[in-house]
Design a protein around this motif. Structure first.
Motif, PDB file in Angstrom:
ATOM      1  N   PHE A  50       0.872  -1.220  -0.234  1.00  0.00           N
ATOM      2  CA  PHE A  50       0.015   0.061   0.015  1.00  0.00           C
ATOM      3  C   PHE A  50       0.816   1.125   0.027  1.00  0.00           C
ATOM      4  CE2 PHE A  50      -2.735  -3.116   1.932  1.00  0.00           C
ATOM      5  CZ  PHE A  50      -3.911  -2.924   1.476  1.00  0.00           C
ATOM      6  N   GLY A  51       0.432   2.574  -0.688  1.00  0.00           N
ATOM      7  CA  GLY A  51       1.235   3.486  -0.777  1.00  0.00           C
ATOM      8  C   GLY A  51       0.321   4.718  -0.957  1.00  0.00           C
ATOM      9  N   VAL A  52       1.045   5.752  -1.176  1.00  0.00           N
ATOM     10  CA  VAL A  52       0.324   7.089  -1.245  1.00  0.00           C
ATOM     11  C   VAL A  52       0.785   7.776  -2.359  1.00  0.00           C
ATOM     12  CG1 VAL A  52      -0.028   9.442  -0.206  1.00  0.00           C
ATOM     13  CG2 VAL A  52       0.062   7.514   1.266  1.00  0.00           C
ATOM     14  N   LEU A  53      -0.089   8.450  -3.421  1.00  0.00           N
ATOM     15  CA  LEU A  53       0.212   8.951  -4.710  1.00  0.00           C
ATOM     16  C   LEU A  53       0.871  10.317  -4.270  1.00  0.00           C
ATOM     17  CD1 LEU A  53       0.046   9.078  -7.625  1.00  0.00           C
ATOM     18  CD2 LEU A  53      -2.183  10.578  -7.091  1.00  0.00           C
ATOM     19  N   ILE A  54       2.018  10.446  -4.771  1.00  0.00           N
ATOM     20  CA  ILE A  54       2.807  11.532  -4.429  1.00  0.00           C
ATOM     21  C   ILE A  54       2.977  12.605  -6.026  1.00  0.00           C
ATOM     22  CG2 ILE A  54       5.316  12.521  -3.962  1.00  0.00           C
ATOM     23  CD1 ILE A  54       3.701  11.057  -1.778  1.00  0.00           C
ATOM     24  N   GLU A  55       2.526  13.677  -5.530  1.00  0.00           N
ATOM     25  CA  GLU A  55       2.818  14.581  -6.987  1.00  0.00           C
ATOM     26  C   GLU A  55       4.198  15.292  -6.594  1.00  0.00           C
ATOM     27  OE1 GLU A  55       1.077  14.667  -9.313  1.00  0.00           O
ATOM     28  OE2 GLU A  55      -0.898  13.889  -8.886  1.00  0.00           O
ATOM     29  N   ASP A  56       5.095  15.152  -7.410  1.00  0.00           N
ATOM     30  CA  ASP A  56       6.464  15.766  -7.043  1.00  0.00           C
ATOM     31  C   ASP A  56       6.813  16.725  -7.985  1.00  0.00           C
ATOM     32  OD1 ASP A  56       8.958  16.393  -6.366  1.00  0.00           O
ATOM     33  OD2 ASP A  56       9.962  14.322  -6.877  1.00  0.00           O
ATOM     34  N   SER A  57       6.852  18.000  -7.955  1.00  0.00           N
ATOM     35  CA  SER A  57       7.119  19.227  -8.554  1.00  0.00           C
ATOM     36  C   SER A  57       8.608  19.612  -8.586  1.00  0.00           C
ATOM     37  CB  SER A  57       6.391  20.574  -8.267  1.00  0.00           C
ATOM     38  OG  SER A  57       6.726  20.737  -7.068  1.00  0.00           O
ATOM     39  N   HIS A  58       9.458  18.736  -8.281  1.00  0.00           N
ATOM     40  CA  HIS A  58      10.963  19.006  -8.230  1.00  0.00           C
ATOM     41  C   HIS A  58      11.590  19.169  -9.584  1.00  0.00           C
ATOM     42  CE1 HIS A  58      14.980  18.609  -6.700  1.00  0.00           C
ATOM     43  NE2 HIS A  58      15.529  18.082  -7.911  1.00  0.00           N
ATOM     44  N   ASP A  59      12.302  20.511  -9.873  1.00  0.00           N
ATOM     45  CA  ASP A  59      12.875  21.006 -11.049  1.00  0.00           C
ATOM     46  C   ASP A  59      11.710  21.184 -11.964  1.00  0.00           C
ATOM     47  OD1 ASP A  59      15.507  20.513 -10.246  1.00  0.00           O
ATOM     48  OD2 ASP A  59      15.461  18.527 -11.101  1.00  0.00           O
ATOM     49  N   GLU A  60      10.518  21.812 -11.332  1.00  0.00           N
ATOM     50  CA  GLU A  60       9.612  22.374 -12.132  1.00  0.00           C
ATOM     51  C   GLU A  60       8.764  21.434 -13.175  1.00  0.00           C
ATOM     52  OE1 GLU A  60      10.601  26.178 -14.133  1.00  0.00           O
ATOM     53  OE2 GLU A  60      10.979  27.125 -12.077  1.00  0.00           O
ATOM     54  N   LYS A  61       9.079  20.177 -12.923  1.00  0.00           N
ATOM     55  CA  LYS A  61       8.405  18.860 -13.628  1.00  0.00           C
ATOM     56  C   LYS A  61       7.416  18.310 -12.999  1.00  0.00           C
ATOM     57  CE  LYS A  61      12.059  18.619 -17.253  1.00  0.00           C
ATOM     58  NZ  LYS A  61      13.017  17.954 -18.067  1.00  0.00           N
ATOM     59  N   LEU A  62       6.202  18.147 -13.072  1.00  0.00           N
ATOM     60  CA  LEU A  62       5.483  17.535 -12.252  1.00  0.00           C
ATOM     61  C   LEU A  62       5.424  15.856 -12.451  1.00  0.00           C
ATOM     62  CD1 LEU A  62       3.308  17.798 -10.068  1.00  0.00           C
ATOM     63  CD2 LEU A  62       1.668  17.574 -11.871  1.00  0.00           C
ATOM     64  N   ARG A  63       5.935  15.259 -11.663  1.00  0.00           N
ATOM     65  CA  ARG A  63       6.095  13.743 -11.892  1.00  0.00           C
ATOM     66  C   ARG A  63       5.044  12.979 -10.696  1.00  0.00           C
ATOM     67  NH1 ARG A  63       9.544   9.211  -9.875  1.00  0.00           N
ATOM     68  NH2 ARG A  63      10.512  10.506  -8.384  1.00  0.00           N
ATOM     69  N   SER A  64       4.314  12.130 -11.235  1.00  0.00           N
ATOM     70  CA  SER A  64       3.522  11.254 -10.043  1.00  0.00           C
ATOM     71  C   SER A  64       3.921   9.845 -10.169  1.00  0.00           C
ATOM     72  CB  SER A  64       1.995  11.090 -10.739  1.00  0.00           C
ATOM     73  OG  SER A  64       1.501  12.509 -10.788  1.00  0.00           O
ATOM     74  N   PHE A  65       3.964   9.444  -8.792  1.00  0.00           N
ATOM     75  CA  PHE A  65       4.286   8.281  -8.651  1.00  0.00           C
ATOM     76  C   PHE A  65       3.846   7.517  -7.072  1.00  0.00           C
ATOM     77  CE2 PHE A  65       7.413  10.727  -6.670  1.00  0.00           C
ATOM     78  CZ  PHE A  65       7.688  10.177  -5.252  1.00  0.00           C
TER      79      PHE A  65
ATOM     80  N   ALA B  69       2.496   2.177   9.146  1.00  0.00           N
ATOM     81  CA  ALA B  69       3.642   2.840   8.730  1.00  0.00           C
ATOM     82  C   ALA B  69       3.225   4.340   8.419  1.00  0.00           C
ATOM     83  CB  ALA B  69       3.979   2.413   7.279  1.00  0.00           C
ATOM     84  N   THR B  70       4.239   5.220   8.893  1.00  0.00           N
ATOM     85  CA  THR B  70       4.043   6.554   9.001  1.00  0.00           C
ATOM     86  C   THR B  70       5.058   7.196   8.234  1.00  0.00           C
ATOM     87  OG1 THR B  70       3.052   6.662  11.149  1.00  0.00           O
ATOM     88  CG2 THR B  70       3.584   8.778  10.329  1.00  0.00           C
ATOM     89  N   ALA B  71       4.272   8.207   7.183  1.00  0.00           N
ATOM     90  CA  ALA B  71       5.441   8.973   6.401  1.00  0.00           C
ATOM     91  C   ALA B  71       5.187  10.451   6.483  1.00  0.00           C
ATOM     92  CB  ALA B  71       5.377   8.519   5.125  1.00  0.00           C
ATOM     93  N   ARG B  72       6.144  11.311   6.230  1.00  0.00           N
ATOM     94  CA  ARG B  72       5.865  12.882   6.256  1.00  0.00           C
ATOM     95  C   ARG B  72       5.919  13.151   4.714  1.00  0.00           C
ATOM     96  NH1 ARG B  72       8.800  16.071  10.881  1.00  0.00           N
ATOM     97  NH2 ARG B  72       7.596  15.238  12.653  1.00  0.00           N
ATOM     98  N   PHE B  73       4.799  14.099   4.720  1.00  0.00           N
ATOM     99  CA  PHE B  73       4.730  15.008   3.226  1.00  0.00           C
ATOM    100  C   PHE B  73       4.496  16.461   3.522  1.00  0.00           C
ATOM    101  CE2 PHE B  73       2.929  10.506   2.951  1.00  0.00           C
ATOM    102  CZ  PHE B  73       3.611   9.816   2.203  1.00  0.00           C
ATOM    103  N   ALA B  74       4.525  17.125   2.461  1.00  0.00           N
ATOM    104  CA  ALA B  74       4.157  18.488   2.758  1.00  0.00           C
ATOM    105  C   ALA B  74       3.343  19.106   1.845  1.00  0.00           C
ATOM    106  CB  ALA B  74       5.745  19.061   2.170  1.00  0.00           C
ATOM    107  N   THR B  75       2.664  20.176   2.231  1.00  0.00           N
ATOM    108  CA  THR B  75       1.875  21.087   1.659  1.00  0.00           C
ATOM    109  C   THR B  75       2.424  21.643   0.304  1.00  0.00           C
ATOM    110  OG1 THR B  75       2.080  22.833   3.087  1.00  0.00           O
ATOM    111  CG2 THR B  75       0.309  21.466   3.489  1.00  0.00           C
TER     112      THR B  75
END
Length: 502
Positions: free
Chosen positions: A365-380, A395-401
């Motif tokens: 199980f996991g969480v969908l991440i929208e990563d905007s690193h280097d101004e390119k949006l990547r979903s994984f 399991a606990t993970a930290r994400f950011a607004t």
């Protein structure tokens, strides 16, 4: 009237069964036709009547008959019969009602029906939630949703010595393989794998195709899609498969319109037709063995065959050649329901020191991440809870607004759908989509902690908090592919108005 009736239920793809503990021993309940197993088939005979079991299977009204519904559990699959809407949950509830009626006919009326219901070990969150909904619709208080190999292991543990075993469970519609440890008072699942769309039905389809091809070669003008001809094929294939487990050749007579002929089919032909299916199961076995070896279990002391399709000699031959060990057949049709009854009685009575089971996470199980690193949006998908971890798992993970003064965060939880875990979104399936609301107006980059919990039943819970202020966030979510509360009420009204008979 007794206070409660405690049951173990094997809700199978092709056959189902119910059992209870009587004077310390398992009793598998015979249905009203005197059979130990009931075909998992429902025929909607009229707006007010549903027929379950052999009569449904043998009905000549395919448009109002449902089989293999277990393969649809956890999907948004809608059916209409006599103007009424049905789903996999409501159809399964009717099968469960029929099983409970058989148990009541045997043991008498009870105020509450409590049960352990088994599911394939590889069933994910959608399928398990759908099974729970079906049980609720049938009026059953579910003690536990138990994996089929774990149930079979409980049955096996009553006669087993300590050690490691591989359970090879090939039923009518699903396949599971599980490595487990058996000790004096415990059964621990080490690793599990499987395919929810691989089972004896696949062999039936191959036999039907083989016979239809032979018939059309003999009579090129015949229509292989003729309804009566298809019914003949359906009736013949299951019988042929079963008979070729004890004899080496059968002759099958078929008629389509004015054309009629008989065809031989032998065991070697059946083995050739299903060779790639057997190979698929062996690849899954190898994955489970590799996962078990990574957790320190590299030696298998016994190979146990469970599920009606394991009666095919080709299965035993292939496993012995592949693993170098002769497999043992352990009540292939009734091991699962017997183990479920044992588990149900122990849970209901909360026996101290009773033999226990320990399961593992069937899929990551996991969480969908929208990563905007280097101004390119990547979903994984970032998996937090990994398959074959012991259950319950947390399991606990930290994400950011991502924006200033963000007041809510959309959380999408995905479950592994491919053979192996992968971060690619397309290799996972969304099982939960919700929103954490009520965030304080924090700057972008503020931390949100997300916790995934998977219960011993394999069911998912999601919580979150904002650590700086300590505020807990409530998740409003739904599980994809499972009917919601409003739909459940409507379905409950529909099936309550149906008379269920065998």
């Amino acid at each position: 009237m007794a206070d409660e009736l405690v049951l173990g239920i094997d809700l199978g793809t092709t056959y189902s069964a119910v059992a209870s503990i009587v004077d310390g021993d398992v009793e598998v309940v015979r249905n009203r036709l005197g059979e130990l197993t009931t075909p998992s088939v429902v025929h909607f005979a009229s707006a007010g009547t549903a027929v379950v079991g052999a009569a449904a299977r043998d009905s000549l009204d395919p448009e109002n008959t449902v089989e293999l519904i277990k393969r649809r559990m956890g999907t948004a699959f809608e059916l209409m019969f006599h103007g009424a809407r049905h789903t996999p949950e409501s159809v399964s509830a009717l099968i469960l009602r029929s099983l409970v009626d058989d148990a009541i006919a045997r043991f008498g009326p009870h105020g509450t029906v409590r049960a352990v219901i088994t599911v394939p070990a590889y069933f994910g969150i959608r399928e398990r939630e759908a099974t729970l909904q079906a049980a609720r619709l049938a009026g059953i208080d579910v003690l536990e949703v138990l994996s089929e190999p774990a149930a079979a292991a409980l049955h096996y543990a009553t006669q087993a010595e300590s050690g490691a075993a591989l359970v090879y469970d090939l039923g009518g519609g699903t396949f599971d393989t599980t490595v487990l440890r058996v000790a004096a008072n415990e059964v621990h699942v080490v690793a599990t794998d499987g395919d929810s769309r691989l089972g004896g039905t696949n062999w039936n389809e191959r036999i039907a195709e083989h016979l239809a091809d032979a018939f059309t070669r003999e009579f090129p003008g015949a229509d292989p899609d003729d309804e009566d001809f298809q019914q003949q094929l359906q009736d013949a294939t299951e019988q042929v498969k079963r008979q070729l487990s004890t004899v080496t050749r059968r002759r099958v007579g078929l008629r389509c319109g004015a054309d009629a002929a008989s065809f031989d089919i032998d065991r070697k032909t059946l083995e050739d037709l299903g060779a790639d299916l057997v190979d698929r199961t062996l690849r899954i076995v190898d994955r489970a063995l590799a996962a078990a070896a990574a957790k320190g279990v590299s030696r298998i002391d016994e190979v146990l065959l469970v599920g009606g399709a394991t009666k095919m000699p080709a299965i035993r031959t292939a496993l012995q050649a592949h693993l170098g060990r002769a497999p043992k057949i352990v009540d292939p049709d009734l091991a699962v329901v017997s183990g479920a009854a044992v588990r149900a009685r122990r849970l209901a009575s909360s026996q101290a020191g009773a033999r226990t089971t320990a399961a593992v996470v069937p899929r990551s199980f996991g969480v969908l991440i929208e990563d905007s690193h280097d101004e390119k949006l990547r979903s994984f998908v970032e998996h937090l809870v990994h398959r074959n971890e012991p259950l319950p798992a947390v399991a606990t993970a930290r994400f950011a607004t991502i924006v200033d003064r963000q007041r809510s965060v959309r959380i999408q939880v995905f479950e592994q759908s491919g053979d192996v875990p992968s971060p690619e979104v397309g290799h996972n399936r969304r099982v939960l989509d919700g929103e954490f609301a009520g965030l304080p107006p924090l700057p972008a980059g503020s931390v949100i902690e997300v916790t995934l919990r998977v219960s011993a039943d394999g069911l998912l819970a999601v919580t979150a908090r904002e650590p700086l202020g300590g505020a807990a966030l409530d998740l409003e979510a739904y599980v994809d592919g499972v009917v919601d509360g409003a739909e459940t009420e409507q379905l409950a009204e529909t099936i309550a108005g149906l008379s269920v008979r065998c």
